[in-house]
Design an enzyme around this catalytic site. Structure first.
Site, PDB file in Angstrom:
ATOM      1  N   ASP A 177     -21.850   0.336  -5.603  1.00 33.35           N
ATOM      2  CA  ASP A 177     -20.525   0.968  -5.643  1.00 33.35           C
ATOM      3  C   ASP A 177     -19.627   0.307  -6.677  1.00 33.35           C
ATOM      4  OD1 ASP A 177     -21.654   2.257  -3.540  1.00 33.35           O
ATOM      5  OD2 ASP A 177     -20.434   1.295  -1.998  1.00 33.35           O
TER       6      ASP A 177
ATOM      7  N   SER B 173       0.854  -1.189   0.000  1.00 40.24           N
ATOM      8  CA  SER B 173       0.000   0.000   0.000  1.00 40.24           C
ATOM      9  C   SER B 173       0.891   1.241   0.000  1.00 40.24           C
ATOM     10  CB  SER B 173      -0.906   0.009   1.239  1.00 40.24           C
ATOM     11  OG  SER B 173      -1.373   1.327   1.454  1.00 40.24           O
TER      12      SER B 173
HETATM   13  C1  GLA Z   1     -22.747   1.686   0.717  1.00 42.64           C
HETATM   14  C2  GLA Z   1     -22.903   0.323   0.059  1.00 42.64           C
HETATM   15  C3  GLA Z   1     -23.809   0.389  -1.179  1.00 42.64           C
HETATM   16  C4  GLA Z   1     -25.109   1.105  -0.858  1.00 42.64           C
HETATM   17  C5  GLA Z   1     -24.856   2.412  -0.094  1.00 42.64           C
HETATM   18  C6  GLA Z   1     -26.137   3.036   0.388  1.00 42.64           C
HETATM   19  O1  GLA Z   1     -22.053   2.554  -0.114  1.00 42.64           O
HETATM   20  O2  GLA Z   1     -21.650  -0.200  -0.303  1.00 42.64           O
HETATM   21  O3  GLA Z   1     -24.026  -0.898  -1.680  1.00 42.64           O
HETATM   22  O4  GLA Z   1     -25.979   0.260  -0.156  1.00 42.64           O
HETATM   23  O5  GLA Z   1     -24.013   2.224   1.026  1.00 42.64           O
HETATM   24  O6  GLA Z   1     -26.932   3.400  -0.667  1.00 42.64           O
END
Ligand code: GLA
Length: 392
Positions: A179, A76
């Site tokens: 995400d 890292s």
């Molecule tokens: C985090 C999670 C996502 C989603 C958001 C809330 O970022 O990783 O999958 O659930 O919270 O929307």
């Protein structure tokens, strides 16, 4: 305030130099994997609802090369720390940061694939714990790098799913797919409307003349997030079970409406009722908001953001005083179109739509107010919408 390309390319150079220094090897491959913003649709992904994210200009850069043995050597750049293990024994490191990478290696192995030993250095410019999904970016960077390095032939969606699963089973956060999806599928200048049930997605140009995405970072690290996150998920599942007793065909909150919640969930459990109502309302808000965006009615879109925050704070209870403060303060501020907390919650950023000419004034005005009220230093970033994970 905004990330400039200059800094990004500086970082790539420094990460590459570090790689050379640590491994003395130049047969490398470099991958950029971005963080994400989400305009609306929060905590809806794991409830099979809709989300509206986009990849941003803050990313993780990963440099990898093959080894001739079965070892995994990770480094890292930001922490200046190394971790080594064998491909034959991929287990949680006890250090946290290697787990995002090892989890992906384990998922590749679970798919019956055999990535070989590799060297890896990664460094990032995504602020940690700010709700911009640095963890998803790291998982996606790993999946993408190893897919390229070993010619595994995986398609993008498979890489998204295995990155999400790495976080679920190896890191232990029961996150949804948003995400990782945004990090991989992001497209410059576009937001993605993703249906988390069918995984159908549509790109919408984020064409908002003179308006920018401003992120105000509370500097509160969302440490509660993983435990409370998993609890919210269980509460939603409990709500679905209550409805299923009367409607066995219901599979998730996506199939549930307000009338079902009032009839079957409200009498049984008030907290679960509030959680589920928020989710059902947020899905409807997202659909209305995308219509607003398509009509070019940015003021209406902004109002949906405030509605989302209200729900997240009062019904879903994943906000915190710092996030609430920032949203409340900007609400009547000239040039601010809409604001809400973003991501999992309990800290991180608010996302604000702000007219270009109002941005500097807003930041200068709110920074001392925030310092005085919360005794913390606010940070501000402009979110530029960029492409998803790719080779550099
Ligand atoms: C985090 C999670 C996502 C989603 C958001 C809330 O970022 O990783 O999958 O659930 O919270 O929307």
């Amino acid at each position: 305030m905004s990330m400039t390309t200059q800094t990004a390319s500086d970082l790539v150079i420094r990460v590459k130099e570090k790689f050379q220094q640590v491994f003395g090897d130049s047969a490398t491959l470099t991958v950029r994997s971005p963080g994400r913003v989400n305009l609306i649709g929060e905590h809806t992904d794991y409830n099979h609802g809709f989300v509206l994210p986009a990849a941003v200009d803050k990313a993780i850069y990963m440099v990898v090369s093959r080894r001739s043995d079965d070892e995994v050597h990770l480094f890292s750049f930001d922490l200046d720390k190394a971790y080594t293990c064998s491909l034959n024994e991929i287990v949680p490191s006890g250090l946290h940061w290697p787990d995002y990478l090892l989890g992906v290696v384990q998922q590749l192995q679970a798919l019956g694939l055999s990535p070989g030993g590799f060297n890896c250095v990664f460094g990032g410019e995504i602020p940690l714990g700010a709700g911009l999904s640095s963890s998803a970016a790291l998982e996606c960077a790993t999946a993408f790098s190893l897919n390229e390095l070993f010619g595994l032939g995986l398609d993008t969606l498979t890489m998204v799913k295995l990155s999400q699963k790495a976080e679920n089973v190896f890191v232990g956060v029961q996150c949804g797919i948003m995400d990782q999806f945004a990090s991989m599928f992001g497209r410059k200048g576009q937001v993605i409307r993703l249906d988390c049930q069918s995984l159908e997605y549509t790109y919408f140009p984020f064409r908002t003349e003179g308006i920018r995405i401003v992120l105000l970072d509370t500097q509160v690290k969302h440490s509660l997030a993983s435990s409370e996150y998993n609890t919210r998920r269980q509460q939603c599942e409990a709500g679905v079970k209550l409805v299923q007793q009367h409607h066995p065909e219901v599979k998730s909150l996506r199939d549930v409406d307000a009338a079902m919640l009032s009839a079957y969930v409200a009498p049984a459990d008030e907290v679960i009722y509030r959680r589920c109502s928020y989710v059902v309302e947020e899905n409807a808000r997202l659909l209305a908001a995308t219509e607003d965006l398509l009509r070019g009615d940015i003021a209406a879109f902004g109002r949906q953001l405030y509605g989302s925050h209200e729900g997240l704070s009062k019904k879903y209870e994943v906000s915190c005083p710092e996030l609430d403060f920032l949203v409340e303060k900007v609400r009547d501020r000239e040039g601010v179109i809409g604001a809400r907390m973003m991501g999992g919650g309990f800290g991180g950023c608010t996302i604000n739509l702000v007219k270009d000419e109002a941005i500097d004034g807003l930041v200068e005005w709110i920074t001392p107010l925030y310092r005085k009220a919360m005794d913390k230093e606010l940070k501000a970033y402009i979110g530029q919408i960029e492409d998803g994970t790719s080779l550099v």
